[in-house]
Design a protein around this motif. Structure first.
Motif, mmCIF file in Angstrom:
data_model
loop_
_atom_site.group_PDB
_atom_site.id
_atom_site.type_symbol
_atom_site.label_atom_id
_atom_site.label_comp_id
_atom_site.label_asym_id
_atom_site.label_seq_id
_atom_site.Cartn_x
_atom_site.Cartn_y
_atom_site.Cartn_z
ATOM 1 N N UNK A 1 -9.621 14.792 -15.833
ATOM 2 C CA UNK A 1 -10.768 13.957 -15.114
ATOM 3 C C UNK A 1 -11.706 14.564 -14.471
ATOM 4 N N UNK A 2 -10.915 14.911 -13.312
ATOM 5 C CA UNK A 2 -11.698 15.625 -12.205
ATOM 6 C C UNK A 2 -12.593 16.755 -12.581
ATOM 7 N N UNK A 3 -12.130 17.629 -13.421
ATOM 8 C CA UNK A 3 -12.930 18.604 -14.406
ATOM 9 C C UNK A 3 -14.282 18.277 -14.934
ATOM 10 N N UNK A 4 -13.881 17.119 -15.434
ATOM 11 C CA UNK A 4 -15.071 16.435 -16.272
ATOM 12 C C UNK A 4 -16.267 16.054 -15.371
ATOM 13 N N UNK A 5 -15.664 15.408 -14.293
ATOM 14 C CA UNK A 5 -16.520 14.928 -13.365
ATOM 15 C C UNK A 5 -17.098 16.066 -12.252
ATOM 16 N N UNK A 6 -16.687 17.135 -12.477
ATOM 17 C CA UNK A 6 -17.322 18.322 -11.688
ATOM 18 C C UNK A 6 -16.810 18.236 -10.328
ATOM 19 N N UNK A 7 -15.316 17.596 -10.083
ATOM 20 C CA UNK A 7 -14.658 17.396 -8.756
ATOM 21 C C UNK A 7 -13.665 18.596 -8.614
ATOM 22 N N UNK A 8 -13.619 19.300 -7.575
ATOM 23 C CA UNK A 8 -12.571 20.000 -7.314
ATOM 24 C C UNK A 8 -11.276 19.244 -6.587
ATOM 25 N N UNK A 9 -10.080 19.514 -6.912
ATOM 26 C CA UNK A 9 -8.950 18.922 -6.124
ATOM 27 C C UNK A 9 -8.691 19.676 -4.899
ATOM 28 N N UNK A 10 -9.304 19.517 -3.869
ATOM 29 C CA UNK A 10 -9.167 20.262 -2.560
ATOM 30 C C UNK A 10 -7.926 20.100 -1.891
ATOM 31 N N UNK A 11 -7.469 18.939 -2.017
ATOM 32 C CA UNK A 11 -6.026 18.818 -1.048
ATOM 33 C C UNK A 11 -5.080 17.802 -1.924
ATOM 34 N N UNK A 12 -4.090 18.063 -1.732
ATOM 35 C CA UNK A 12 -2.903 16.893 -2.066
ATOM 36 C C UNK A 12 -2.320 16.724 -0.850
ATOM 37 N N UNK A 13 -2.110 15.165 -0.564
ATOM 38 C CA UNK A 13 -1.865 14.747 0.718
ATOM 39 C C UNK A 13 -1.057 13.195 0.618
ATOM 40 N N UNK A 14 -0.364 13.141 1.744
ATOM 41 C CA UNK A 14 0.342 13.770 2.647
ATOM 42 C C UNK A 14 1.718 14.231 2.226
ATOM 43 N N UNK A 15 2.327 15.265 3.087
ATOM 44 C CA UNK A 15 3.829 15.413 2.830
ATOM 45 C C UNK A 15 4.296 15.194 4.271
ATOM 46 N N UNK A 16 5.448 14.381 4.478
ATOM 47 C CA UNK A 16 5.485 14.047 5.810
ATOM 48 C C UNK A 16 7.032 14.367 6.184
ATOM 49 N N UNK A 17 7.195 14.234 7.418
ATOM 50 C CA UNK A 17 8.661 14.564 7.957
ATOM 51 C C UNK A 17 9.367 15.663 7.350
#
Lengths: 596, 596
Positions: free
Chosen positions: B49-65
């Motif tokens: 979906x992101x590729x179709x929309x021309x969006x990169x996934x620049x970050x996955x967040x957050x990982x905690x503790x």
């Protein structure tokens, strides 16, 4: 004791505020100056209106930035005060609130402050006015009640006393015990407000977030006890600045306000109320609907059997174990579909519980019943939910069940799955009335309020706070949306406790029910965070069962689809888990939005 | 530079968020874990979906503790991390945000923290993932960016860098200058958020009150400049937790967000935009109405004369001095009565001003005009108000006035009262879009925003903030109600500056106009506070004129009755008074409610 409320605590025109205060049973009001300025009524007309409504004008407020200023400035202040004393004469108000100065002109000179307060009191005395001097928590040089009292004591003027305000005292963390050292006759006024315990700028906290006693985190009743030990016998008066109350209708806010004062007086040992009768369980939940078919199909899928019908009304009783649901297709059914309109509450003494509710301003519901029906006590909660106080299967008391005649067992009735009872009923609340609802359930029904939690809905935060009895047999999570108008956020639900949520969910599916689908990503996250037995997670995923743990135990739960404005939850509590799966609520809410 | 937005900054389902971000022109997104968990899309489907929309996934967040915990706990954390890295592989995301621990299990041991972060980075590297470690302002042992960088530097691992977040840095008052000492290639990510300067608990501040850069009180552009000096060339990414954005529609919020980043990039010297053309005045205000009669009667009473009509549309021009009002009875007229729909703004270079507006994502309005009409540049403000960029009476440029043909002067036209011009146009804003409106008027039109003030309406607080140009010839107070749906709060008004408000008010009365009645109590209070010449106050009272003073001068003003959703104000500014009579607004609002 006399009860009073500041007009600033209520919304609307001055006339609307006065009417609301009188209808809620207050003895008097504090007239907030800006409300008077904005009113088309003359002071004489306001006085007459209050008299007609049976309200005293207990305080005119506030007068600001009077004391500890250079002589020329003080002369201007006295000129201003003279105008206000003349106004108070026309208004028939004999006490004025003077707040400690916040003016940059004020100097840190207690002797000058006391001298000028004394001069102000001299002038006030000429008009038959008493000056009640109060320390604002953010006053420039005087910000504590003991400092304000020290100035009043030094001035030693018969027309000068102090005003105590619970917010200004408790927000600064001052010890209220030394209040007892102030002679009661020198406490001219007592203003009460509670507030949530927020770590924020005290001026903003005061102006926007005050609430009625019992709705925040302060020990207001404790403070009142200290004040009473001084011999103070003036009014208990509410002064609450609150952004929500400013928008809400004045009438319900005034009732909420007065209820809080009644509960406070009970806590402080001032007035006795009929004792709360500890609730012992949920007798039934009543759904009102135009079209019973979808909800009846859902009940059957959940394992309920139609066991009885009302002798005189179009109401059916559906039962499974100890869980009972009434399906009412009578004239109360509203156009907006199936709603959860009433709850039966088991009480050891229904009549006493109703008396307490009535004393705490809950409307007693008219008993629309035939002569032969059992006399049920019922009151309305602030959100309009009808609360029936019941004594199911107690021969010595009227029994609502006796109004129903049994329906013979049919082969089509599914076998119930072990024990089943109502675990909780989630009652979404109207936008403006969240704190009122919590106080009502605590004060009127004797339930305990749990911590408030924020839950992220895709379309706005929800705030949720559960009220429960000691053994957990009555649990109502109260929830309010961040904005009006979202139907999903406003659907209510009945959670059924089962010993085996997996079997119950499976039966629901086999009966053609449509459990709410939970995204696979949720289960991947569970797998990352926790360890499960082989196949366990797959079962949960297949059935849409959510999983949570707390310090006590484990919670597994799943949801049905929504019928009208109602849905059901199946829950299994193990090991003394105390919560409601709040951690899973964002996923559940998103899933509910997705199927709309 | 690449621009990105965290999905948590927008409302709705993940799909809605992605669509809104793409439409607003963002290059990428940060995927907030809870948005993924609640989505029915698989990671692969989200990636597609992101590729179709021309969006990169620049970050996955957050990982905690994660860090600085006992070995057994860290082993569990690595297990959890492995699951998340597998997920990121499916998602096609190569950078993960790790927040400094808030766990009670975490110990204050930098060596252990660095060692465990390094072990995490080892694992991440196996999956082609980079770990961006960020100090939460409320982290248990690591709460400042320099401390987080110190750990990253000690760990010295190619897959470990730091993430900087303007909120966490600026909310603690940390000096951003030493950011320049961090090598740019070790800054793996830059999150940007602004916030109003509130004295409150930093966690609550962060979770509920962040806003887009330029909408709060932080120097976000200054921080970005420091980061750029390191050589950082990753995305500028917005991560904003805000209770209002959670409720607002994702589409407009995303546009607001991207506009704020464009303005920020201009301020930080990263991107050039067409320069703002300094506005020089209000050319006209346009009222749209089904029924012109009431508004035309009001204009005549105020001293306006009908001077021209449009050559091709049902639009009349009414003039008085330099004040011009268009009355449009064309098809745009809405059912809900008379509205203030458009404003003409004098600009030295209308085409350049329109280019800037377009670059800042303001919709350019279609030019519904006949071939012979002057080519007017027009854009829509966020609230839908049409803004026409004009060059009145400048022969070298297209002139809107040329589209109107003069109407001969008639004897019935009242004589104008000396000079008259538009002092300000008060633009009430839709509930959710106040900060957006302020940023639009600042960034797009080059106006300056004044201090925000709270105004007590009888039915809820209003928030008001004026945007003005340097010489005060363009002034728009922007106002928003506390809740939707109050018409009085939402009426807009045109304030006309006059040299003699008493004469103007008198003429209005004599012409049969109905000035808003102000309560006598208001004037009694003025008499208490200030001294007036003999008879002066009586005149004000008779005419409903309100009075205010500031450090510069005096402001006298009065109001007409309301027609549809519009009213007029007559104002006289003397001695350089800068405000809008906010102190009088509660009285004015109450009076307006009273006549409804």
């Amino acid at each position: 004791m006399r009860t009073s409320i500041a007009t600033v605590s209520l919304s609307g025109s001055l006339t609307e505020k006065l009417t609301a205060a009188a209808r809620a049973g207050f003895d008097g009001v504090e007239i907030f100056e800006n409300d008077l300025l904005a009113s088309p009524l003359t002071p004489e007309e306001i006085r007459a209106r209050c008299a007609d409504l049976g309200l005293g004008i207990d305080l005119y407020q506030p007068m600001r930035d009077i004391e500890a200023v250079p002589a020329a400035e003080f002369a201007r202040n006295l000129r201003r005060a003279r105008h206000k004393f003349e106004l108070m004469e026309r208004l028939g108000a004999d006490t004025v609130l003077v707040c400690s100065s916040v003016s940059p002109l004020a100097v840190d000179d207690d002797a000058l402050a006391a001298e000028q307060l004394s001069a102000l009191a001299d002038l006030a005395q000429d008009f038959g006015v008493r000056v009640a001097y109060e320390a604002l928590a953010w006053g420039r040089h005087v910000s504590t009640y003991d400092h304000a009292w020290h100035l009043v004591e030094s001035a030693d003027h018969p027309a000068l006393g102090t005003c105590l305000d619970s917010f200004h005292i408790l927000s600064r963390g001052s010890d209220p015990k030394p209040i007892e050292d102030i002679p009661g006759e020198k406490i001219f006024f007592l203003q009460l407000a509670d507030a949530p315990l927020l770590g924020m700028d005290v001026l903003q906290w005061s102006r926007h977030h005050r609430c009625f006693p019992g709705q925040g985190g302060f020990d207001v009743a404790g403070l009142v006890k200290h004040v009473l030990r001084t011999g103070y016998d003036g009014p208990l008066s509410l002064e609450v600045f609150n952004d929500v109350f400013r928008q809400a209708e004045a009438g319900p806010t005034a009732v909420d306000a007065r209820r809080s004062l009644l509960i406070l007086q009970e806590e402080a040992g001032i007035e006795a109320l009929p004792a709360p009768a500890a609730l012992t369980g949920v007798a039934f939940a009543e759904l009102v609907t135009h079209d019973a078919e979808p909800v009846v199909a859902l009940l059957a899928g959940l394992g309920f059997a139609r066991t009885a019908r009302h002798r005189g009304k179009p109401v059916e009783l559906w039962e499974q174990g100890e869980a009972r649901v009434l399906v009412n297709t009578g004239p109360a059914a509203r156009r907006d579909g199936t709603t959860l309109a009433a709850i039966g509450l088991e009480s050891p003494d229904p009549a006493a519980a109703a008396r307490r509710a009535e004393a705490l301003l809950a409307p007693v519901l008219p008993r629309r019943r035939a002569a032969e029906d059992a006399p049920l006590d019922a009151v309305a909660a602030p959100d309009g939910t009808e609360l029936f106080l019941c004594a199911t299967d107690r021969p010595e008391l009227p029994n609502w069940r006796a109004d129903f005649e049994d329906i013979p067992h049919t082969a089509a009735t599914p076998a119930p799955l072990g024990s089943c009872r109502v675990d909780h009923v989630a009652l979404t609340q109207p936008w403006h009335h969240f704190d009122e609802a919590v106080l009502f359930h605590r004060g009127v029904l004797g339930l305990d309020a749990q911590e408030s939690v924020d839950v992220a809905d895709p379309y706005g935060l929800l705030r949720s706070r559960a009220v429960t009895n000691a053994d957990g047999s009555v649990r109502f999570p109260l929830t309010v949306g961040a904005a009006p108008g979202d139907d999903t956020a406003h659907a209510r639900h009945i959670a059924l406790a089962t010993d085996d949520v997996v079997a119950a969910a499976r039966r629901l599916t086999e009966a053609g029910g449509r459990p709410l689908r939970i995204p696979a990503n949720y289960y991947d996250d569970l797998a990352a965070r926790l360890e499960f037995a082989d196949g366990e997670l797959e079962t949960y995923r297949d059935l849409g069962i959510l999983y949570d743990r707390d310090a006590h135990g484990v919670f597994r739960h799943c949801y049905t689809h929504t019928v009208g404005r109602v849905f059901f939850e199946l829950v299994q509590r193990d090991g003394g888990y105390q919560g409601y799966g709040a951690a899973n609520a964002p996923v559940r809410l998103a899933a509910q939005h997705a199927v709309r």
